[in-house]
Design a protein around this motif. Structure first.
Motif, PDB file in Angstrom:
ATOM      1  N   TRP A   1     -21.274  10.778 -28.112  1.00  0.00           N
ATOM      2  CA  TRP A   1     -21.593   9.398 -28.499  1.00  0.00           C
ATOM      3  C   TRP A   1     -21.700   8.509 -27.272  1.00  0.00           C
ATOM      4  N   ALA A   2     -20.813   8.713 -26.302  1.00  0.00           N
ATOM      5  CA  ALA A   2     -20.850   7.907 -25.075  1.00  0.00           C
ATOM      6  C   ALA A   2     -22.129   8.180 -24.286  1.00  0.00           C
ATOM      7  N   ARG A   3     -22.565   9.467 -24.254  1.00  0.00           N
ATOM      8  CA  ARG A   3     -23.809   9.791 -23.550  1.00  0.00           C
ATOM      9  C   ARG A   3     -25.008   9.141 -24.237  1.00  0.00           C
ATOM     10  N   ARG A   4     -25.005   9.189 -25.572  1.00  0.00           N
ATOM     11  CA  ARG A   4     -26.118   8.556 -26.292  1.00  0.00           C
ATOM     12  C   ARG A   4     -26.125   7.053 -26.056  1.00  0.00           C
ATOM     13  N   LEU A   5     -24.943   6.443 -26.065  1.00  0.00           N
ATOM     14  CA  LEU A   5     -24.864   5.005 -25.824  1.00  0.00           C
ATOM     15  C   LEU A   5     -25.325   4.678 -24.406  1.00  0.00           C
ATOM     16  N   GLY A   6     -24.933   5.528 -23.446  1.00  0.00           N
ATOM     17  CA  GLY A   6     -25.356   5.324 -22.070  1.00  0.00           C
ATOM     18  C   GLY A   6     -26.849   5.481 -21.883  1.00  0.00           C
ATOM     19  N   LEU A   7     -27.506   6.186 -22.805  1.00  0.00           N
ATOM     20  CA  LEU A   7     -28.957   6.322 -22.764  1.00  0.00           C
ATOM     21  C   LEU A   7     -29.642   5.189 -23.514  1.00  0.00           C
ATOM     22  N   TYR A   8     -29.092   4.820 -24.672  1.00  0.00           N
ATOM     23  CA  TYR A   8     -29.759   3.818 -25.511  1.00  0.00           C
ATOM     24  C   TYR A   8     -29.724   2.422 -24.886  1.00  0.00           C
ATOM     25  N   ILE A   9     -28.625   2.072 -24.232  1.00  0.00           N
ATOM     26  CA  ILE A   9     -28.508   0.728 -23.655  1.00  0.00           C
ATOM     27  C   ILE A   9     -29.549   0.496 -22.553  1.00  0.00           C
ATOM     28  N   PRO A  10     -29.630   1.366 -21.511  1.00  0.00           N
ATOM     29  CA  PRO A  10     -30.675   1.126 -20.507  1.00  0.00           C
ATOM     30  C   PRO A  10     -32.086   1.282 -21.052  1.00  0.00           C
ATOM     31  N   ALA A  11     -32.273   2.200 -22.028  1.00  0.00           N
ATOM     32  CA  ALA A  11     -33.598   2.326 -22.638  1.00  0.00           C
ATOM     33  C   ALA A  11     -33.976   1.028 -23.352  1.00  0.00           C
ATOM     34  N   GLY A  12     -33.005   0.427 -24.031  1.00  0.00           N
ATOM     35  CA  GLY A  12     -33.253  -0.855 -24.685  1.00  0.00           C
ATOM     36  C   GLY A  12     -33.563  -1.950 -23.681  1.00  0.00           C
ATOM     37  N   MET A  13     -32.882  -1.920 -22.524  1.00  0.00           N
ATOM     38  CA  MET A  13     -33.154  -2.908 -21.477  1.00  0.00           C
ATOM     39  C   MET A  13     -34.574  -2.755 -20.946  1.00  0.00           C
ATOM     40  N   VAL A  14     -35.003  -1.501 -20.739  1.00  0.00           N
ATOM     41  CA  VAL A  14     -36.360  -1.261 -20.248  1.00  0.00           C
ATOM     42  C   VAL A  14     -37.392  -1.725 -21.264  1.00  0.00           C
ATOM     43  N   VAL A  15     -37.156  -1.413 -22.534  1.00  0.00           N
ATOM     44  CA  VAL A  15     -38.076  -1.842 -23.591  1.00  0.00           C
ATOM     45  C   VAL A  15     -38.135  -3.364 -23.654  1.00  0.00           C
ATOM     46  N   PHE A  16     -36.982  -4.009 -23.525  1.00  0.00           N
ATOM     47  CA  PHE A  16     -36.940  -5.475 -23.551  1.00  0.00           C
ATOM     48  C   PHE A  16     -37.777  -6.064 -22.415  1.00  0.00           C
ATOM     49  N   VAL A  17     -37.629  -5.513 -21.205  1.00  0.00           N
ATOM     50  CA  VAL A  17     -38.389  -6.017 -20.052  1.00  0.00           C
ATOM     51  C   VAL A  17     -39.879  -5.803 -20.287  1.00  0.00           C
ATOM     52  N   MET A  18     -40.249  -4.623 -20.788  1.00  0.00           N
ATOM     53  CA  MET A  18     -41.657  -4.321 -21.040  1.00  0.00           C
ATOM     54  C   MET A  18     -42.245  -5.268 -22.087  1.00  0.00           C
ATOM     55  N   VAL A  19     -41.537  -5.433 -23.180  1.00  0.00           N
ATOM     56  CA  VAL A  19     -42.030  -6.296 -24.261  1.00  0.00           C
ATOM     57  C   VAL A  19     -42.127  -7.740 -23.787  1.00  0.00           C
ATOM     58  N   ALA A  20     -41.104  -8.202 -23.063  1.00  0.00           N
ATOM     59  CA  ALA A  20     -41.102  -9.582 -22.590  1.00  0.00           C
ATOM     60  C   ALA A  20     -42.287  -9.857 -21.670  1.00  0.00           C
ATOM     61  N   CYS A  21     -42.585  -8.911 -20.766  1.00  0.00           N
ATOM     62  CA  CYS A  21     -43.637  -9.153 -19.775  1.00  0.00           C
ATOM     63  C   CYS A  21     -45.041  -8.923 -20.324  1.00  0.00           C
ATOM     64  N   PHE A  22     -45.209  -7.926 -21.185  1.00  0.00           N
ATOM     65  CA  PHE A  22     -46.556  -7.599 -21.654  1.00  0.00           C
ATOM     66  C   PHE A  22     -46.923  -8.309 -22.959  1.00  0.00           C
ATOM     67  N   ILE A  23     -45.948  -8.536 -23.823  1.00  0.00           N
ATOM     68  CA  ILE A  23     -46.234  -9.156 -25.119  1.00  0.00           C
ATOM     69  C   ILE A  23     -45.783 -10.610 -25.157  1.00  0.00           C
ATOM     70  N   GLY A  24     -44.719 -10.930 -24.420  1.00  0.00           N
ATOM     71  CA  GLY A  24     -44.185 -12.288 -24.427  1.00  0.00           C
ATOM     72  C   GLY A  24     -45.217 -13.370 -24.156  1.00  0.00           C
ATOM     73  N   PRO A  25     -46.025 -13.244 -23.083  1.00  0.00           N
ATOM     74  CA  PRO A  25     -47.014 -14.307 -22.820  1.00  0.00           C
ATOM     75  C   PRO A  25     -48.060 -14.470 -23.916  1.00  0.00           C
ATOM     76  N   LEU A  26     -48.234 -13.435 -24.750  1.00  0.00           N
ATOM     77  CA  LEU A  26     -49.238 -13.516 -25.811  1.00  0.00           C
ATOM     78  C   LEU A  26     -48.717 -14.215 -27.059  1.00  0.00           C
ATOM     79  N   VAL A  27     -47.407 -14.190 -27.264  1.00  0.00           N
ATOM     80  CA  VAL A  27     -46.849 -14.721 -28.509  1.00  0.00           C
ATOM     81  C   VAL A  27     -45.967 -15.948 -28.294  1.00  0.00           C
ATOM     82  N   LEU A  28     -45.455 -16.140 -27.105  1.00  0.00           N
ATOM     83  CA  LEU A  28     -44.579 -17.286 -26.859  1.00  0.00           C
ATOM     84  C   LEU A  28     -45.399 -18.535 -26.560  1.00  0.00           C
ATOM     85  N   PRO A  29     -44.928 -19.685 -26.998  1.00  0.00           N
ATOM     86  CA  PRO A  29     -45.661 -20.941 -26.735  1.00  0.00           C
ATOM     87  C   PRO A  29     -45.399 -21.449 -25.324  1.00  0.00           C
TER      88      PRO A  29
END
Length: 290
Positions: free
Chosen positions: A23-51
């Motif tokens: 469980w700790a290994r999965r958590l250690g994988l999911y947290i940074p993966a979520g951070m990477v996804v957040f950065v990707m979404v914010a930079c590539f999709i954020g400017p298209l949907v945010l005012p």
């Protein structure tokens, strides 16, 4: 009967720590993966949907607004450009550079390293000696020289960084292929008359992919930092197009008066590098356990 019950109890006690570690290994994988996804979404999709306004061409009457100003969450720069918009668009540029550099490095470096190890002999010697010559030079200094000679642009930044990423990837690919070459399934495929290109695609590439992907994730953070350094020095993405590096460079002139101009792009750079490094370490741990 008592012995059986005691044995079952020991198995259950041993299973509990294993489950917690998994469980700790999965958590250690999911947290940074979520951070990477957040950065990707914010930079590539954020400017298209945010005012948010465009990253350039701001209103000079709204110049140097502090953070959390109405209509400008992170404030504005001396030209009246929205800092949040510039961070998101600059992050998109940095990520495009980073992803492109690693894709080129994986494709060319991975192919060179696998071919070198699989064919061996004089081919291996020639390829690896050429790559050793490139590795022997200080790559950052040569990257600065290449970027200076090509001129500042997104494409030239990608080419300059990709050129020096190939040798490192090739060495990882070669080492991983050498460990596979003498395994029974490789020998069986060779005896069956499998052509070299099919050996690379079907047998070698899937088995060395985990090592290369892990190396690429760790390399992502390095490339982001180097791209930021090039832009900071005026050799990367040229102004007024935003990137985290040139935003930090522009903000240092008024660091004492308006530190937000440096703090926000530096924080974005730090979070992105941390996310990719943690994801690379998590992937290495996950695949090493398997």
């Amino acid at each position: 009967m008592a012995a059986i019950d005691a044995s079952s109890a020991l198995v259950e006690l041993d299973a509990a720590p294993r489950a917690r570690r998994a469980w700790a290994r999965r958590l250690g994988l999911y947290i940074p993966a979520g951070m990477v996804v957040f950065v990707m979404v914010a930079c590539f999709i954020g400017p298209l949907v945010l005012p948010i306004p465009a990253p350039v061409g701001g209103n000079v009457l709204e110049s140097s607004l502090p953070s959390f100003s109405p209509g400008h969450l992170l404030g504005t720069d001396p030209n009246g450009n929205d800092i949040l918009s510039r961070i998101l668009h600059g992050g998109r540029a940095s990520l495009i550079v980073t992803i492109s550099v690693n894709v080129i490095g994986l494709a060319l470096g991975g192919l060179l390293g696998a071919l070198s190890a699989y064919i061996g002999g004089a081919v291996d010697t020639v390829i690896m000696r050429l790559l050793d010559v490139l590795i022997a030079f200080p790559s950052l200094v040569l990257t600065l020289a290449v970027a200076q000679s090509l001129g500042p642009s997104l494409t030239n930044t990608i080419l300059a960084l990709a050129f020096f990423s190939i040798p490192a990837v090739a060495r990882v690919s070669r080492a991983a292929t050498l460990s596979l070459r003498e395994l029974p399934f490789m020998t069986a495929a060779q005896l069956a008359g499998t052509p070299w290109w099919r050996m690379l695609l079907r047998h070698i590439a899937p088995n060395i992919a985990p090592q290369l992907i892990t190396f690429a994730m760790l390399g992502m953070g390095i490339v982001i930092v180097i791209e930021g350094a090039l832009s900071f020095l005026g050799l990367g993405i040229p102004a007024p197009n935003p990137s985290w590096g040139n935003m930090i460079s522009e903000g240092q002139a008024s660091l004492s008066a308006t530190p937000d101009l440096v703090i926000w792009p530096s924080a974005a750079l730090f979070i992105s590098v941390l996310a990719f490094n943690l994801l690379g370490e998590a992937l290495r741990t996950q695949w090493s356990v398997r």
